[in-house]
Design an enzyme around this catalytic site. Structure first.
Site, PDB file in Angstrom:
ATOM      1  N   THR A 103      44.145  34.600  34.919  1.00  0.00           N
ATOM      2  CA  THR A 103      45.243  35.357  34.304  1.00  0.00           C
ATOM      3  C   THR A 103      44.609  36.502  33.520  1.00  0.00           C
ATOM      4  OG1 THR A 103      46.587  33.370  34.058  1.00  0.00           O
ATOM      5  CG2 THR A 103      47.192  35.272  32.706  1.00  0.00           C
ATOM      6  N   LYS A 150      53.230  36.911  36.515  1.00  0.00           N
ATOM      7  CA  LYS A 150      52.754  35.866  35.595  1.00  0.00           C
ATOM      8  C   LYS A 150      53.121  36.195  34.143  1.00  0.00           C
ATOM      9  CE  LYS A 150      49.964  32.621  33.902  1.00  0.00           C
ATOM     10  NZ  LYS A 150      50.086  31.201  34.115  1.00  0.00           N
ATOM     11  N   LYS A 167      47.684  34.132  24.455  1.00  0.00           N
ATOM     12  CA  LYS A 167      46.966  35.042  25.358  1.00  0.00           C
ATOM     13  C   LYS A 167      47.957  35.768  26.276  1.00  0.00           C
ATOM     14  CE  LYS A 167      44.018  35.134  29.432  1.00  0.00           C
ATOM     15  NZ  LYS A 167      43.237  34.427  30.435  1.00  0.00           N
TER      16      LYS A 167
HETATM   17  P1  NAD Z   1      37.992  27.722  31.169  1.00  0.00           P
HETATM   18  O1  NAD Z   1      37.482  28.469  29.995  1.00  0.00           O
HETATM   19  O2  NAD Z   1      38.043  26.231  31.126  1.00  0.00           O
HETATM   20  O3  NAD Z   1      37.134  28.128  32.484  1.00  0.00           O
HETATM   21  C1  NAD Z   1      36.603  29.392  32.738  1.00  0.00           C
HETATM   22  C2  NAD Z   1      35.208  29.184  33.325  1.00  0.00           C
HETATM   23  O4  NAD Z   1      34.665  30.435  33.741  1.00  0.00           O
HETATM   24  C3  NAD Z   1      34.220  28.578  32.341  1.00  0.00           C
HETATM   25  O5  NAD Z   1      33.656  27.417  32.899  1.00  0.00           O
HETATM   26  C4  NAD Z   1      33.175  29.682  32.154  1.00  0.00           C
HETATM   27  O6  NAD Z   1      31.872  29.196  31.923  1.00  0.00           O
HETATM   28  C5  NAD Z   1      33.272  30.408  33.476  1.00  0.00           C
HETATM   29  N1  NAD Z   1      32.787  31.785  33.502  1.00  0.00           N
HETATM   30  C6  NAD Z   1      33.041  32.793  32.632  1.00  0.00           C
HETATM   31  N2  NAD Z   1      32.440  33.930  33.055  1.00  0.00           N
HETATM   32  C7  NAD Z   1      31.783  33.619  34.209  1.00  0.00           C
HETATM   33  C8  NAD Z   1      30.988  34.365  35.124  1.00  0.00           C
HETATM   34  N3  NAD Z   1      30.725  35.665  34.938  1.00  0.00           N
HETATM   35  N4  NAD Z   1      30.485  33.723  36.207  1.00  0.00           N
HETATM   36  C9  NAD Z   1      30.722  32.403  36.402  1.00  0.00           C
HETATM   37  N5  NAD Z   1      31.474  31.655  35.567  1.00  0.00           N
HETATM   38  C10 NAD Z   1      31.983  32.254  34.492  1.00  0.00           C
HETATM   39  O7  NAD Z   1      39.446  28.317  31.474  1.00  0.00           O
HETATM   40  P2  NAD Z   1      40.596  27.656  32.375  1.00  0.00           P
HETATM   41  O8  NAD Z   1      41.506  26.860  31.507  1.00  0.00           O
HETATM   42  O9  NAD Z   1      39.987  27.071  33.588  1.00  0.00           O
HETATM   43  O10 NAD Z   1      41.414  28.977  32.768  1.00  0.00           O
HETATM   44  C11 NAD Z   1      40.923  29.905  33.733  1.00  0.00           C
HETATM   45  C12 NAD Z   1      41.959  30.989  33.904  1.00  0.00           C
HETATM   46  O11 NAD Z   1      43.203  30.398  34.315  1.00  0.00           O
HETATM   47  C13 NAD Z   1      42.269  31.782  32.635  1.00  0.00           C
HETATM   48  O12 NAD Z   1      42.443  33.125  32.968  1.00  0.00           O
HETATM   49  C14 NAD Z   1      43.559  31.136  32.121  1.00  0.00           C
HETATM   50  O13 NAD Z   1      44.342  32.031  31.345  1.00  0.00           O
HETATM   51  C15 NAD Z   1      44.237  30.783  33.425  1.00  0.00           C
HETATM   52  N6  NAD Z   1      45.210  29.662  33.355  1.00  0.00           N
HETATM   53  C16 NAD Z   1      44.888  28.536  32.650  1.00  0.00           C
HETATM   54  C17 NAD Z   1      45.815  27.487  32.607  1.00  0.00           C
HETATM   55  C18 NAD Z   1      45.498  26.217  31.846  1.00  0.00           C
HETATM   56  O14 NAD Z   1      46.427  25.396  31.633  1.00  0.00           O
HETATM   57  N7  NAD Z   1      44.246  25.967  31.459  1.00  0.00           N
HETATM   58  C19 NAD Z   1      47.041  27.612  33.243  1.00  0.00           C
HETATM   59  C20 NAD Z   1      47.326  28.764  33.991  1.00  0.00           C
HETATM   60  C21 NAD Z   1      46.379  29.792  34.023  1.00  0.00           C
END
Ligand code: NAD
Length: 298
Positions: free
Chosen positions: A95, A170, A245
């Protein structure tokens, strides 16, 4: 299409990648945090030493990263975009802001790659159960190419339009959700003061014109919806930090496009207060306590 690169294996990426493994794809994964990569390996993902190694020969490169700057950082790595197989499609499920999403599409096009912005809705539970709603922006060709893979992670898949349209869908959806949750909270708080039982308000409003998902799935008071976070100490669910966010991204887009969203702005301010009071990890429905004058959910 058989080989997939999955970059960003956090709370969402790991179960999404795991579902692709279950569906029979060969998935090479990469994450900056070794412990996160290990959790994905436990689900059958092959660990790669870098994003470019993961992308090597991949038919689809999926990113699931925290913010726009992270997606752009990966898309700016020429070796990543060059490593994928001929005809590969790049799919960003993070997102992120609409401007960064459009920039990511430009970078993909410059490298001669098909691309989609494809954020998801449904949270970690939806990622685990492969019941996410996916909303895609990009060309029809990119969408059709990615469709078989995306279907393995979702229950509903919508092609929303041109590049950036997925992110636009979204943030509009989540702005509506943030505003409607605040309305539901105000309704229940007023009912309490008027001596109206919570169950009575729920029975009426959930079947009449006040009906909305914030009430019927995430009812902010304990009782009427047993599975809602209010019955479980406001454990998320959907965290206040993620709601804040998304409301911030909506405000950014509203400012950039000159659209008045006064209710969205108010919702962003209220969630900012709620998070500043130490509630970033609480479910977003816990904001009912802030509206009662308390700083923390009971
Ligand atoms: P998270 O922080 O758990 O996971 C993100 C991952 O990306 C981490 O493991 C981090 O180490 C990795 N990362 C960051 N930069 C990187 C790079 N350059 N190369 C490789 N890895 C890298 O976040 P999440 O909860 O998994 O959410 C991910 C996305 O999904 C976000 O944009 C969030 O807004 C969206 N989202 C989350 C949810 C939820 O309920 N958690 C729901 C809908 C959407």
């Amino acid at each position: 299409m058989t080989r997939i690169a999955f970059i960003g294996l956090g709370n969402m990426g790991t179960p999404m990648a795991g579902n692709l493994v279950k569906a029979g794809y060969t998935v090479a994964g990469y994450d900056l945090v070794p412990a996160n990569l290990e959790r994905a390996v436990a689900r059958g993902v092959t660990a790669a030493a870098s994003a470019a190694t993961a992308a090597d020969g991949a038919d689809a490169v999926i990113t699931m990263l925290p913010a726009g700057k992270d997606t752009i950082a990966v898309y700016e790595m020429k070796d990543v975009l060059a490593a994928a197989a001929g005809g590969a499609v790049l799919v960003d499920c993070s997102t992120i802001d609409v401007a960064s999403a459009r920039r990511a599409h430009e970078l993909a096009a410059l490298a001669g790659r098909l691309s989609l912005d494809c954020p998801v809705s449904g949270g970690v539970a939806g990622a685990e159960a492969a019941t996410l709603t996916l909303m895609a922006g990009g060309s029809a060709e990119a969408f059709e190419k990615a469709r078989p893979v995306l279907e393995k992670m979702s229950r509903k898949l919508v092609h929303c339009g041109e590049p950036g349209a997925g992110q636009a869908a979204k943030i509009c959806n989540n702005m509506i959700l943030g505003i409607s949750m605040l309305g539901v909270c105000e309704g229940f708080n007023l009912a309490d003061k008027l001596g109206l039982s919570r169950q009575a308000l729920f029975d009426v409003a959930s079947t009449s014109s006040g009906q909305c998902w914030a009430m019927t799935s995430y009812c902010p008071v304990p009782g009427p919806v047993p599975a809602s976070p209010a019955n479980h100490g406001y454990k998320p669910g959907f965290s206040a930090a993620l709601m804040l966010k998304d409301l911030g991204l909506a405000q950014e887009a509203a400012r950039a496009s000159g659209v008045a969203t006064p209710m969205g702005a108010e919702a962003a301010q209220l969630y900012q207060l709620f998070v500043a009071a130490g509630n970033s990890g609480a479910d977003f429905s816990g904001i009912i306590e802030l509206l009662r004058g308390k700083t923390r959910p009971a």
